[in-house]
Design an enzyme around this catalytic site. Structure first.
Site, short mmCIF file in Angstrom:
data_model
loop_
_atom_site.label_atom_id
_atom_site.label_comp_id
_atom_site.label_asym_id
_atom_site.label_seq_id
_atom_site.Cartn_x
_atom_site.Cartn_y
_atom_site.Cartn_z
N LYS A 84 0.83 -1.21 0.00
CA LYS A 84 0.00 0.00 0.00
C LYS A 84 0.87 1.26 0.00
O LYS A 84 0.65 2.17 -0.80
CB LYS A 84 -0.91 0.00 1.24
N ASN A 85 1.85 1.29 0.91
CA ASN A 85 2.60 2.54 1.08
C ASN A 85 3.65 2.78 0.00
O ASN A 85 4.30 3.82 -0.02
CB ASN A 85 3.22 2.60 2.48
N CYS B 207 -5.11 13.04 13.23
CA CYS B 207 -5.68 11.73 12.94
C CYS B 207 -5.59 10.85 14.18
O CYS B 207 -5.03 11.26 15.19
CB CYS B 207 -5.04 11.10 11.71
N ARG C 103 0.30 14.61 13.30
CA ARG C 103 0.80 14.41 11.94
C ARG C 103 0.79 15.67 11.06
O ARG C 103 0.10 15.73 10.04
CB ARG C 103 0.05 13.27 11.26
N ASP D 120 4.45 0.69 12.14
CA ASP D 120 3.29 0.00 11.56
C ASP D 120 3.18 -1.46 12.00
O ASP D 120 2.22 -2.15 11.64
CB ASP D 120 3.32 0.08 10.02
N ARG E 265 -8.82 -0.52 4.38
CA ARG E 265 -7.97 0.50 3.75
C ARG E 265 -6.62 -0.08 3.37
O ARG E 265 -5.98 0.38 2.43
CB ARG E 265 -7.73 1.66 4.74
#
Ligand code: EPU
Length: 418
Positions: free
Chosen positions: A22-23, A116, A121, A306, A398
């Site tokens: 994803k990233n 968030c 952030r 993460d 997501r």
């Protein structure tokens, strides 16, 4: 709102294919804005964040065709240089259009992300970097307005006060089309930065040093079309391995990369797992209760933030006690309250959590608060006795491709309640 129901206690056995990262995919989709020629991508994961990014790029005028995990993006005609609030609030990675738009079109209007669930952030480093490259930036009505007098950014030496992954990516993309040399110092070394750099190089960019803390980019007048395959997702890989370590079993990841998981594999071995690596497969075998392991998050190559929540889940049922220190985000312990509902024993003081492993968690209804916290709760549910219901799993969708299908194929009893 959709939920997951998990009947815990099953060991995980079998093979699971790791999806594209994803990233890495998110910045690479934005890189399509840097050229009028088509960008061909492979191994693009099917995720809600990718769908959101696609919608954002299409709103701007990018034409996108997909065929399974293949995607072709063509940014020949861009009509709108704007990322609206609705998109940025759903997905902060939308900030990644700022660098490419400013570099190619000399202007951009991107909603300023709010706070968030995991921290405040800010994006001050993205903004300062573009200012150093000659962009004039004003914040008005919640939007970042960037304009480049003369239309082209100029190369600059930019020092990051803090290591920022998307900050490095945004400025690397901007610098690819700037006049002259840009040097990014204290740059992020994450493998996703390297994957983006490789895609940009295939598009004709001149980039050296990606993967180190100093990246040099010599701007070119134009970038061209290219073809690139997105790297495997190291966080999805780590999540499945930790799930198997917590629930017990024998799991093999295919299409994975062990070279970018070193820290995670070492921690899993410390927890008592046997790990075998062969080419693009990684196998983990765990036949006993894991041993609690200390974790301290920091930028790559150190332990990734993460993966913090997933290791916390494993530690809750481990033998002994462990300390988990979160140094990247100030509020990334939202999963602690939920784990406690399953019977976990965790004390938090500032950015440190101390977990005392217990022999058994008991299923309960718990609520996901962010993407990785959701993964942590799923792991805890797999290891717990009885039924666990994980609520608000839109967070999970997501960033994890078909997670319940993949876990079911490993023997987990997990189903989606619509
Ligand atoms: N920071 C600033 N100013 C900035 C930018 C960052 O103060 O201008 C601070 C942040 O507040 C944070 C630290 O610097 O405390 C590091 O943040 P970073 O910018 O590296 O995070 P990011 O680029 O917004 C990416 C990933 C995150 C991952 C972090 C850290 C993407 C799209 N997102 O975020 O992924 O946690 O790097 O590795 O690449 C996830 O996938 O669940 C996720 C949150």
């Amino acid at each position: 709102m959709q939920k997951l129901s998990i009947q815990g206690g099953n060991r995980l056995n079998g093979e699971v294919r790791i999806s594209g990262a994803k990233n890495a995919a998110l910045p690479i989709l934005c890189a399509s804005l840097l050229s009028g020629d088509p960008l061909q991508l492979g191994n693009v994961p099917e995720l809600n964040d990718i769908a959101t990014m696609r919608k954002l790029l299409e709103q701007m005028g990018v034409v996108i065709e997909t065929n399974g995990s293949q995607m072709v993006l063509s940014a020949a005609h861009i009509g709108k240089l704007e990322a609206p609030y609705d998109m940025v609030k759903t997905m902060r990675a939308a900030i990644l259009v700022l660098g490419p738009l400013t570099a190619r079109f000399g202007e951009a209007m991107v909603s300023l992300p709010g706070g968030c669930a995991i921290g405040s952030r800010p994006v001050d480093l993205h903004i300062k970097g573009l200012q150093a490259m000659g962009a004039e930036i004003h914040i008005e009505h919640g939007y970042i307005h960037a304009k480049v007098p003369g239309g082209r950014l100029k190369g600059a030496r930019i020092f990051f006060d803090l290591v920022s992954v998307t900050g490095t990516e945004n400025l690397m993309m901007a610098a690819a089309l700037a006049d002259g040399l840009t040097v990014l110092e204290n740059a992020a070394r994450e493998p996703e930065v390297v994957d983006l750099a490789q895609c940009l190089i295939a598009m004709g960019a001149k980039i050296e040093g990606a993967g180190s803390d100093t990246i040099s980019i010599t701007g070119v007048k134009k970038l061209h079309g290219a073809s690139h395959r997105i790297m495997p997702d190291r966080i999805e890989s780590g999540t499945f391995l930790v799930a198997a370590a917590a629930a017990g079993g024998n799991v093999t990841l295919t299409d994975a990369r062990a070279d970018i998981l070193e820290n995670i594999l070492e921690k899993l071995q410390e927890a008592g797992a046997a790990i075998k690596v062969s080419g693009s497969t990684i196998s983990l075998q765990m036949n006993k209760r894991p041993i609690a392991v200390n974790v301290r998050t920091a930028p790559y190559p150190a332990f990734p933030t993460d993966m913090q929540a997933q290791f916390m889940a494993m530690n809750t049922i481990a033998e002994g006690s462990a300390m988990v220190v979160e140094t990247i985000f100030e509020n990334r312990f939202m999963h602690v309250q939920e784990l406690r509902r399953l019977g976990a024993q965790i004390e938090v003081e500032g950015n440190t959590a101390v977990i005392k492993g217990c022999a058994q968690l008991e299923g309960a209804t718990i609520m996901a608060t962010d993407l990785r916290a959701s993964a942590c709760l799923v792991i805890a549910g797999l290891a717990a006795q009885g039924e666990t219901i994980v609520d608000r799993i839109y967070h999970l969708d997501r960033g994890y491709e078909h997670i319940e299908t993949k876990l079911s194929s490993l023997g987990a009893q997990i189903r989606r309640i619509k």
